[in-house]
Design an enzyme around this catalytic site. Structure first.
Site, PDB file in Angstrom:
ATOM      1  N   LYS A   9      -0.527   0.328  -1.419  1.00 21.39           N
ATOM      2  CA  LYS A   9       0.398  -0.092  -0.356  1.00 21.39           C
ATOM      3  C   LYS A   9       1.634  -1.059  -0.947  1.00 21.39           C
ATOM      4  O   LYS A   9       1.413  -1.567  -2.070  1.00 21.39           O
ATOM      5  CB  LYS A   9      -0.371  -0.882   0.748  1.00 21.39           C
ATOM      6  CG  LYS A   9      -1.246   0.220   1.589  1.00 21.39           C
ATOM      7  CD  LYS A   9      -2.105  -0.530   2.473  1.00 21.39           C
ATOM      8  CE  LYS A   9      -2.899   0.260   3.178  1.00 21.39           C
ATOM      9  NZ  LYS A   9      -3.733  -0.425   4.483  1.00 21.39           N
ATOM     10  N   TYR A  49      -0.167   7.742   9.733  1.00 20.40           N
ATOM     11  CA  TYR A  49      -0.962   6.871  10.556  1.00 20.40           C
ATOM     12  C   TYR A  49      -1.140   7.314  12.013  1.00 20.40           C
ATOM     13  O   TYR A  49      -1.311   6.558  12.855  1.00 20.40           O
ATOM     14  CB  TYR A  49      -0.419   5.271  10.499  1.00 20.40           C
ATOM     15  CG  TYR A  49      -1.127   4.814   9.336  1.00 20.40           C
ATOM     16  CD1 TYR A  49      -2.440   4.588   9.055  1.00 20.40           C
ATOM     17  CD2 TYR A  49      -0.258   4.110   8.294  1.00 20.40           C
ATOM     18  CE1 TYR A  49      -2.931   4.012   7.723  1.00 20.40           C
ATOM     19  CE2 TYR A  49      -0.762   3.751   7.146  1.00 20.40           C
ATOM     20  CZ  TYR A  49      -2.096   3.613   6.903  1.00 20.40           C
ATOM     21  OH  TYR A  49      -2.435   2.721   5.610  1.00 20.40           O
ATOM     22  N   PHE A  57      -1.408  -2.894  16.520  1.00 19.45           N
ATOM     23  CA  PHE A  57      -0.663  -3.055  15.233  1.00 19.45           C
ATOM     24  C   PHE A  57      -0.137  -2.052  14.546  1.00 19.45           C
ATOM     25  O   PHE A  57       0.498  -2.208  13.575  1.00 19.45           O
ATOM     26  CB  PHE A  57      -1.887  -3.835  14.205  1.00 19.45           C
ATOM     27  CG  PHE A  57      -2.888  -2.674  14.150  1.00 19.45           C
ATOM     28  CD1 PHE A  57      -2.922  -1.587  13.165  1.00 19.45           C
ATOM     29  CD2 PHE A  57      -4.348  -2.724  14.799  1.00 19.45           C
ATOM     30  CE1 PHE A  57      -3.819  -0.528  12.966  1.00 19.45           C
ATOM     31  CE2 PHE A  57      -5.138  -1.694  14.546  1.00 19.45           C
ATOM     32  CZ  PHE A  57      -5.057  -0.716  13.707  1.00 19.45           C
ATOM     33  N   ASN A 112      -3.626  -5.496   3.003  1.00 18.60           N
ATOM     34  CA  ASN A 112      -5.005  -5.204   2.482  1.00 18.60           C
ATOM     35  C   ASN A 112      -4.722  -4.172   1.372  1.00 18.60           C
ATOM     36  O   ASN A 112      -5.714  -3.454   0.754  1.00 18.60           O
ATOM     37  CB  ASN A 112      -5.898  -4.717   3.366  1.00 18.60           C
ATOM     38  CG  ASN A 112      -5.558  -3.308   3.981  1.00 18.60           C
ATOM     39  OD1 ASN A 112      -4.719  -2.715   3.960  1.00 18.60           O
ATOM     40  ND2 ASN A 112      -6.567  -2.906   4.906  1.00 18.60           N
ATOM     41  N   HIS A 115      -4.908   1.957   0.535  1.00 15.41           N
ATOM     42  CA  HIS A 115      -5.496   2.778   1.587  1.00 15.41           C
ATOM     43  C   HIS A 115      -6.563   3.898   0.974  1.00 15.41           C
ATOM     44  O   HIS A 115      -6.210   4.293  -0.265  1.00 15.41           O
ATOM     45  CB  HIS A 115      -4.579   3.804   2.180  1.00 15.41           C
ATOM     46  CG  HIS A 115      -4.865   5.044   2.988  1.00 15.41           C
ATOM     47  ND1 HIS A 115      -5.613   4.940   4.247  1.00 15.41           N
ATOM     48  CD2 HIS A 115      -4.902   6.310   2.556  1.00 15.41           C
ATOM     49  CE1 HIS A 115      -5.922   6.210   4.285  1.00 15.41           C
ATOM     50  NE2 HIS A 115      -5.594   6.905   3.620  1.00 15.41           N
ATOM     51  N   GLU A 126      -4.536  14.638   4.133  1.00 10.98           N
ATOM     52  CA  GLU A 126      -3.745  13.649   3.532  1.00 10.98           C
ATOM     53  C   GLU A 126      -3.172  14.089   2.184  1.00 10.98           C
ATOM     54  O   GLU A 126      -1.851  13.795   1.986  1.00 10.98           O
ATOM     55  CB  GLU A 126      -4.381  12.030   3.254  1.00 10.98           C
ATOM     56  CG  GLU A 126      -4.632  11.574   4.778  1.00 10.98           C
ATOM     57  CD  GLU A 126      -5.601  10.305   4.615  1.00 10.98           C
ATOM     58  OE1 GLU A 126      -5.767   9.840   5.702  1.00 10.98           O
ATOM     59  OE2 GLU A 126      -5.743   9.919   3.608  1.00 10.98           O
TER      60      GLU A 126
HETATM   61  P1  RTP Z   1      -6.815   2.489   5.613  1.00 10.13           P
HETATM   62  O1  RTP Z   1      -6.440   3.763   6.578  1.00 10.13           O
HETATM   63  O2  RTP Z   1      -5.392   1.676   5.161  1.00 10.13           O
HETATM   64  O3  RTP Z   1      -7.398   2.977   4.174  1.00 10.13           O
HETATM   65  O4  RTP Z   1      -7.694   1.649   6.341  1.00 10.13           O
HETATM   66  P2  RTP Z   1      -8.926   1.498   6.873  1.00 10.13           P
HETATM   67  O5  RTP Z   1      -9.280   3.013   7.122  1.00 10.13           O
HETATM   68  O6  RTP Z   1      -9.842   0.810   6.314  1.00 10.13           O
HETATM   69  O7  RTP Z   1      -8.512   0.953   8.369  1.00 10.13           O
HETATM   70  P3  RTP Z   1      -7.751   1.775   9.672  1.00 10.13           P
HETATM   71  O8  RTP Z   1      -8.685   1.178  10.970  1.00 10.13           O
HETATM   72  O9  RTP Z   1      -7.451   3.199   9.463  1.00 10.13           O
HETATM   73  O10 RTP Z   1      -6.401   1.137   9.680  1.00 10.13           O
HETATM   74  C1  RTP Z   1      -5.339   1.230   8.872  1.00 10.13           C
HETATM   75  C2  RTP Z   1      -4.817   0.085   8.458  1.00 10.13           C
HETATM   76  O11 RTP Z   1      -4.064  -0.600   9.618  1.00 10.13           O
HETATM   77  C3  RTP Z   1      -3.858  -1.896   9.278  1.00 10.13           C
HETATM   78  N1  RTP Z   1      -4.806  -2.620  10.289  1.00 10.13           N
HETATM   79  N2  RTP Z   1      -3.999  -3.849  10.857  1.00 10.13           N
HETATM   80  N3  RTP Z   1      -3.751  -6.114  12.261  1.00 10.13           N
HETATM   81  C4  RTP Z   1      -4.867  -5.246  12.503  1.00 10.13           C
HETATM   82  O12 RTP Z   1      -5.807  -5.728  13.282  1.00 10.13           O
HETATM   83  C5  RTP Z   1      -5.050  -4.204  11.772  1.00 10.13           C
HETATM   84  N4  RTP Z   1      -6.257  -3.437  11.734  1.00 10.13           N
HETATM   85  C6  RTP Z   1      -5.842  -2.407  10.842  1.00 10.13           C
HETATM   86  C7  RTP Z   1      -4.927  -2.119   7.841  1.00 10.13           C
HETATM   87  O13 RTP Z   1      -3.567  -1.984   6.991  1.00 10.13           O
HETATM   88  C8  RTP Z   1      -5.732  -1.096   7.868  1.00 10.13           C
HETATM   89  O14 RTP Z   1      -5.693  -0.647   6.482  1.00 10.13           O
END
Ligand code: RTP
Length: 148
Positions: A9, A49, A57, A112, A115, A126
């Protein structure tokens, strides 16, 4: 062989973590099949997304992803989707174990660093979205030294 989509990212790129992250996947034995540094459009980030569009968010997440260049990659190897997620660590860096990328390099969930696809099916979608061109097809000469 299984493939996953990994994106460094904008914070990871700005902070100079690209080499470190690539190194972790390479040293594990995974095989790099696609790599590009790009700025993505808002509509593209929203598409990537789309599953999270109802989340509070979502807008902040899209702003974050379009705020600077990202590094998009395809990595290949046995169980690379699950193992890639382990290398990356839990979504919230507060819960990511030390030794994982997020555990070592991130503090906030909204910054974070990286991804990784969460399933083989997501990886397929993807990779098709981010790499509509055919990635270069090559076989690592290390293969017999990684797999029995
Ligand atoms: P990613 O898709 O980025 O690998 O992350 P992930 O599967 O571990 O988590 P996901 O639930 O799909 O969330 C995607 C990205 O959204 C951001 N996020 N922000 N502010 C918040 O509460 C929040 N929750 C999620 C994070 O950048 C997360 O990686």
């Amino acid at each position: 062989m299984e493939q996953t989509f990994i994106m460094i990212k904008p914070d990871g790129v700005q902070r100079g973590l690209v080499g470190e992250i690539i190194s972790r996947f390479e040293k594990k034995g995974f095989h790099l099949k696609g790599l590009k540094l790009i700025n993505v459009e808002r509509s593209f980030a929203e598409k990537h997304y789309a599953d999270l569009s109802a989340k509070p968010f979502f807008n902040g997440l899209v702003e974050y992803i379009i705020s600077g260049p990202v590094v998009a990659m395809i990595w290949e190897g046995k169980n690379v989707v699950t193992t890639g997620r382990k290398i990356i660590g839990a979504t919230n860096p507060a819960d990511s174990a030390p030794g994982t990328i997020r555990g070592d390099f991130a503090i906030d969930i909204g910054r974070n660093v990286i991804h990784g696809s969460d399933s083989v099916e997501s990886a397929r979608k993807e990779i098709a979205l981010w790499f509509p061109e055919c990635p270069v097809n090559w076989l690592s000469s290390l293969r017999p030294w990684i797999y029995e």
